[in-house]
Design a protein around this motif. Sequence first.
Motif, short mmCIF file in Angstrom:
data_model
loop_
_atom_site.label_atom_id
_atom_site.label_comp_id
_atom_site.label_asym_id
_atom_site.label_seq_id
_atom_site.Cartn_x
_atom_site.Cartn_y
_atom_site.Cartn_z
N CYS A 209 13.60 24.74 8.48
CA CYS A 209 13.56 24.26 9.86
C CYS A 209 12.58 25.12 10.65
N ALA A 217 17.04 22.93 4.77
CA ALA A 217 17.65 21.68 4.31
C ALA A 217 17.34 21.48 2.84
N ILE A 229 22.56 21.20 5.00
CA ILE A 229 21.92 22.16 5.89
C ILE A 229 22.58 23.52 5.67
N TRP A 252 10.96 18.23 8.40
CA TRP A 252 11.49 18.48 9.74
C TRP A 252 10.51 18.00 10.80
N LEU A 259 15.09 15.44 11.50
CA LEU A 259 14.75 15.58 10.09
C LEU A 259 14.49 14.20 9.51
N TRP A 273 16.89 11.52 11.09
CA TRP A 273 18.16 12.08 11.53
C TRP A 273 17.95 12.98 12.75
N TRP A 275 19.09 16.27 14.52
CA TRP A 275 19.76 17.52 14.17
C TRP A 275 20.39 18.10 15.43
N LEU A 280 24.24 16.38 11.49
CA LEU A 280 23.11 15.46 11.39
C LEU A 280 23.62 14.06 11.74
#
Length: 318
Positions: A209, A217, A229, A252, A259, A273, A275, A280
């Motif tokens: 990240c 991830a 994660i 990311w 993500l 997704w 975060w 998530l």
Amino acid sequence: MFLESVVASAILNAVVCWGSTLRVADTNKQNKLIRRGAGAMGVRLDSLMEVSERRMLHKVKGILDDCDLLDISCHGILALALGTFVYLWNSETRSLVGCLEPSLEQTQSACGSVSSLSWSRDGRTLCLGTLRGDMQLWDVEQTQNLRFLASHLSAVRALSWKQQLLSRLASGSTDGQLHVWDDVTVLGKPHQPLVTMKQPTAVKAVGWCPWMTDVIATGGGWNDGKIRIWDTNSGSCVTSVDTHSQICALRWDDANKGLASGHGLPHHQVIFWDWKPPSLELKFQLSGHSERVLHLALSPDGDKIFSAGADDFLMAWS
């Protein structure tokens, strides 16, 4: 297309390397026997070179379907692993600029075949993972192996460099081990993983990240289907989400704090997704590929997503 030229160059170099083990006279003798046999049967038979090229093309196309064997540096140098060799191309000139032979450093066995690779963020160091479970760090300009790390007990399938710290690296293997390494570029220092995390199945994709520097991830294969994660400080899994599909790529999105994931069976989708620590949340899904989504890239503002699949399609989403 550039990728086609990469394949063509790989075929030529592989054939030349293989053919160099035969004398010209022997090759000519073999081709003469082939022509005589073809004449006797009243058919056309391919020459030794034609057979070599066809078999190598089949092998190269199969390897290009593996998302971990191809990576491009910030300087535009594309690295492609073919068995125990790594070929380097300049993406601007479309020319071959180098070839690494990591197998010569240890053993010539098939277990020395390269199973994953990743460029450092500054484009100076190339990390190679092998089927044997070790990692090698190469200074590409000097064609020099800087480090050898006996890192895993099974094939290294995923590698990721930390953006903020050029000497920190994450590696994942088929036995589910996720290692985080520190100071990997410091020569002469003995190495053990800084932290080790374990997931139930093979680690198929890894990504640090960019705005939460201790968060990473990972993605599992078809038998697992989960994105996890991890907190690398504690070595614990912060959260996981079941995608019910094979995970082939993770990227990311710094701009939107999310993500993106690329998937294989059953739907070959790109999923985005949100975060929101520690969870998530599914934001949207994109469908269009007919085979595995192997590579993902995002524009700096996060408005566009680019995906490349095993179906030979490159798609842009906005």
